[in-house]
Design a protein around this motif. Sequence first.
Motif, PDB file in Angstrom:
ATOM      1  N   HIS A 106       4.333  10.680  48.154  1.00  0.00           N
ATOM      2  CA  HIS A 106       4.722  11.589  47.079  1.00  0.00           C
ATOM      3  C   HIS A 106       3.836  12.813  46.930  1.00  0.00           C
ATOM      4  O   HIS A 106       3.840  13.466  45.889  1.00  0.00           O
ATOM      5  CB  HIS A 106       4.792  10.821  45.759  1.00  0.00           C
ATOM      6  N   SER A 107       3.065  13.122  47.958  1.00  0.00           N
ATOM      7  CA  SER A 107       2.272  14.349  47.955  1.00  0.00           C
ATOM      8  C   SER A 107       2.120  14.819  49.403  1.00  0.00           C
ATOM      9  O   SER A 107       2.335  14.042  50.342  1.00  0.00           O
ATOM     10  CB  SER A 107       0.893  14.117  47.335  1.00  0.00           C
ATOM     11  N   GLN A 108       1.751  16.056  49.568  1.00  0.00           N
ATOM     12  CA  GLN A 108       1.545  16.584  50.922  1.00  0.00           C
ATOM     13  C   GLN A 108       0.431  15.801  51.618  1.00  0.00           C
ATOM     14  O   GLN A 108       0.517  15.533  52.813  1.00  0.00           O
ATOM     15  CB  GLN A 108       1.212  18.073  50.858  1.00  0.00           C
ATOM     16  N   GLU A 109      -0.577  15.404  50.868  1.00  0.00           N
ATOM     17  CA  GLU A 109      -1.703  14.658  51.442  1.00  0.00           C
ATOM     18  C   GLU A 109      -1.301  13.263  51.909  1.00  0.00           C
ATOM     19  O   GLU A 109      -1.930  12.701  52.798  1.00  0.00           O
ATOM     20  CB  GLU A 109      -2.850  14.550  50.433  1.00  0.00           C
ATOM     21  N   SER A 110      -0.270  12.688  51.299  1.00  0.00           N
ATOM     22  CA  SER A 110       0.163  11.330  51.675  1.00  0.00           C
ATOM     23  C   SER A 110       1.503  11.353  52.407  1.00  0.00           C
ATOM     24  O   SER A 110       2.221  10.347  52.433  1.00  0.00           O
ATOM     25  CB  SER A 110       0.242  10.441  50.436  1.00  0.00           C
ATOM     26  N   ALA A 111       1.843  12.491  53.015  1.00  0.00           N
ATOM     27  CA  ALA A 111       3.123  12.642  53.706  1.00  0.00           C
ATOM     28  C   ALA A 111       3.269  11.605  54.824  1.00  0.00           C
ATOM     29  O   ALA A 111       2.320  11.306  55.545  1.00  0.00           O
ATOM     30  CB  ALA A 111       3.245  14.046  54.285  1.00  0.00           C
TER      31      ALA A 111
ATOM     32  N   SER B  37       4.527  25.262  56.105  1.00  0.00           N
ATOM     33  CA  SER B  37       3.617  25.294  57.248  1.00  0.00           C
ATOM     34  C   SER B  37       2.412  24.407  56.948  1.00  0.00           C
ATOM     35  O   SER B  37       2.259  23.893  55.835  1.00  0.00           O
ATOM     36  CB  SER B  37       3.132  26.724  57.501  1.00  0.00           C
ATOM     37  N   GLU B  38       1.536  24.282  57.939  1.00  0.00           N
ATOM     38  CA  GLU B  38       0.313  23.501  57.776  1.00  0.00           C
ATOM     39  C   GLU B  38      -0.575  24.055  56.665  1.00  0.00           C
ATOM     40  O   GLU B  38      -1.322  23.332  56.023  1.00  0.00           O
ATOM     41  CB  GLU B  38      -0.451  23.481  59.096  1.00  0.00           C
ATOM     42  N   THR B  39      -0.451  25.364  56.393  1.00  0.00           N
ATOM     43  CA  THR B  39      -1.254  26.004  55.344  1.00  0.00           C
ATOM     44  C   THR B  39      -0.509  26.075  54.006  1.00  0.00           C
ATOM     45  O   THR B  39      -0.873  26.845  53.123  1.00  0.00           O
ATOM     46  CB  THR B  39      -1.669  27.424  55.775  1.00  0.00           C
TER      47      THR B  39
ATOM     48  N   ALA C 106       4.646  25.658  68.112  1.00  0.00           N
ATOM     49  CA  ALA C 106       3.894  24.410  68.004  1.00  0.00           C
ATOM     50  C   ALA C 106       3.090  24.393  66.713  1.00  0.00           C
ATOM     51  O   ALA C 106       2.534  25.415  66.312  1.00  0.00           O
ATOM     52  CB  ALA C 106       2.964  24.252  69.208  1.00  0.00           C
ATOM     53  N   GLY C 107       3.047  23.246  66.064  1.00  0.00           N
ATOM     54  CA  GLY C 107       2.257  23.152  64.848  1.00  0.00           C
ATOM     55  C   GLY C 107       2.603  21.936  64.017  1.00  0.00           C
ATOM     56  O   GLY C 107       3.387  21.082  64.421  1.00  0.00           O
ATOM     57  N   THR C 108       2.031  21.893  62.826  1.00  0.00           N
ATOM     58  CA  THR C 108       2.268  20.826  61.865  1.00  0.00           C
ATOM     59  C   THR C 108       3.089  21.395  60.724  1.00  0.00           C
ATOM     60  O   THR C 108       2.759  22.452  60.178  1.00  0.00           O
ATOM     61  CB  THR C 108       0.926  20.277  61.335  1.00  0.00           C
TER      62      THR C 108
END
Length: 136
Positions: A35-40, A89-91, A113-115
């Motif tokens: 439920h958060s970007q950190e715990s995706a 994006s990753e940022t 390429a990226g996250t």
Amino acid sequence: ETDHAWTTFCSIVEYLFGQGPDEPDECADEFAGNHSQESAATITTGEYLDLAVCTGSSDWYVLVTGGESLVVRATFEVAGGDIDLVLYSETSEQIDQSETLESPETVKLPAVAGTYYVEVKLYGGTSNSYVLTVED
């Protein structure tokens, strides 16, 4: 009143700690806690069935690509509540969004390429199930 209190509590806990207490049964799925970007939850190409999102929290997914252009699609029953997708994006820069009142909702990852992060949000209703598909 109870649903509102649960939503407020979950939002506060997620904001402070990046995770909430046990989810209501209708929101539990194989990626519970994303439920958060950190715990995706990490996903790749394929189809993910029986997913659920509830009011007051979003579902987050992360994809790492080698430069292929991918499409992410959420298919759901509109009567259960409108689901929208946002691609970051990753940022955390917003790249794409799909916020219609119809199913499916679709976002497209660039051929770089990226996250990338996908946020699944619910509008209306208290919970809704969906199928998430990632394909080229």
